[in-house]
Design an enzyme around this catalytic site. Structure first.
Site, PDB file in Angstrom:
ATOM      1  N   HIS A 236      12.098  13.395 -31.497  1.00 30.53           N
ATOM      2  CA  HIS A 236      11.141  14.108 -30.645  1.00 30.53           C
ATOM      3  C   HIS A 236      10.715  15.482 -31.204  1.00 30.53           C
ATOM      4  O   HIS A 236       9.542  15.733 -31.447  1.00 30.53           O
ATOM      5  CB  HIS A 236      11.758  14.354 -29.265  1.00 30.53           C
ATOM      6  CG  HIS A 236      12.267  13.147 -28.571  1.00 30.53           C
ATOM      7  ND1 HIS A 236      11.454  12.211 -27.991  1.00 30.53           N
ATOM      8  CD2 HIS A 236      13.530  12.719 -28.332  1.00 30.53           C
ATOM      9  CE1 HIS A 236      12.174  11.269 -27.417  1.00 30.53           C
ATOM     10  NE2 HIS A 236      13.441  11.548 -27.612  1.00 30.53           N
ATOM     11  N   ASP A 237      11.683  16.378 -31.296  1.00 31.71           N
ATOM     12  CA  ASP A 237      11.327  17.796 -31.464  1.00 31.71           C
ATOM     13  C   ASP A 237      10.622  18.135 -32.782  1.00 31.71           C
ATOM     14  O   ASP A 237       9.718  18.993 -32.793  1.00 31.71           O
ATOM     15  CB  ASP A 237      12.582  18.664 -31.307  1.00 31.71           C
ATOM     16  CG  ASP A 237      13.125  18.635 -29.884  1.00 31.71           C
ATOM     17  OD1 ASP A 237      12.363  18.274 -28.968  1.00 31.71           O
ATOM     18  OD2 ASP A 237      14.299  18.977 -29.693  1.00 31.71           O
TER      19      ASP A 237
END
Ligand code: BDR
Ligand code: CA
Length: 307
Positions: A236-237
């Site tokens: 994700h990040d």
């Protein structure tokens, strides 16, 4: 090259670790401050992890502790994904001591000192929201806010909500209302950044130092996701950081986003108006599609430059 001054606000977190290394490796980013909240695990772990990640990269931005909880209630850790220590059991050497002070103060101090600062939020939005809510005039110094948060379809922590949005929806609402450009990497975007055995092998083949090695062990320690038929897990990040480095890898759409701050089953849901049905003016740029091969090539290119 003009380097973009930025603050990374984080809760490491397996994918936060990779995102931090990507940002610290990128010549285009001048990471001046790393602020830490609880979230994936408690603040004691996330702070220790953030210090260790920065230390392993041999970089020196101050790492400052922030919120132990959201504006309301308490954080609920996500140890099923990140492990009890937040880094999937991968032990890193201790990093430098945390800088004195508290995150919201450090964010405001940097905004006072710098005319254009990009805020990258890859955890619950508490620290960033506290900084802007307590001195709203400083929002004028924010160039862009890039967040990994939200989802326009289903959530990952509840049926409705993505983890960061659910962890502190009131803070996310503060950021969306602050009047500065907000860019969102939601679950639909990050689902396109699947860590698979093949991609890990390709990264390993590049060769690199301790950071790439640790990143590979951390990504390798995250369980494959049921949502993706156990083919891998979403990274994700780093998608939020990659937007700042290589916007060519993305397509985008301007949307209005409303965050459900109610107490019920939809708490933390981001209601994303992708088709202008609400009549509300767009308040965010949604990252919609990702060139995943380009994204993993970028990761390899930058992480292999770190110690
Ligand atoms: C987000 O929640 C955390 O578990 C990850 O670090 C990421 O920031 C994904 O929903
Ligand atoms: Ca995170």
């Amino acid at each position: 090259m003009t380097r973009r001054v930025c603050i990374i606000d984080t809760d490491p977190g397996t994918d936060d670790a990779v995102a931090l290394w990507l940002a610290l490796a990128a010549p285009a980013l001048d990471v001046r401050l790393v602020t830490v909240a609880g979230g994936n695990v408690g603040l004691d772990h996330t702070l220790r992890n953030a210090r260790a990640i920065v230390g392993l990269a041999g970089r020196t931005p101050p790492v400052v502790a922030g919120a132990e909880g959201p504006l309301l209630g308490a954080f609920t850790p996500e140890t099923r994904v990140h492990g009890a220590d937040g880094l999937a059991g991968v032990a890193l050497p201790h990093g430098p001591a945390a800088a004195p002070g508290i995150a919201a103060d450090a964010i405001r101090d940097l905004l006072r000192a710098e005319p254009r600062v990009t805020l990258v939020g890859i955890g619950p939005a508490t620290n960033l929201a506290l900084a802007l809510a307590t001195e709203p005039a400083l929002a004028g110094r924010v160039e862009e806010i890039v967040l990994m948060t939200g989802a326009w379809a289903e959530g990952n922590i509840t049926p409705s909500a993505e983890f960061n949005a659910w962890s502190d929806p009131e803070s996310l609402a503060v950021l969306l209302a602050c009047g500065r450009p907000v860019t969102l990497a939601t679950l639909e975007l990050t689902a396109q950044a699947l860590v698979t055995p093949d991609r890990l092998a390709a990264l390993r083949a590049r060769g690199g130092g301790a950071c790439l090695d640790a990143a590979l062990r951390i990504m390798g320690g995250v369980p494959a996701s049921r949502r993706f038929g156990h083919r891998g897990h979403p990274l994700h990040d780093p998608c939020a950081v990659a937007w700042l480095l290589a916007p060519r890898l993305f397509t985008t759409r301007d949307v209005h986003v409303h965050v459900d701050c109610g107490p019920g089953a939809a708490r933390g849901r981001t209601v994303v108006d992708r088709w202008e049905r609400s009549g509300a003016r767009p308040n965010a740029r949604l990252l919609e599609t990702l060139d995943a091969d380009g994204f993993f090539a970028l990761l390899g290119e930058f992480l292999s430059t770190l110690p």
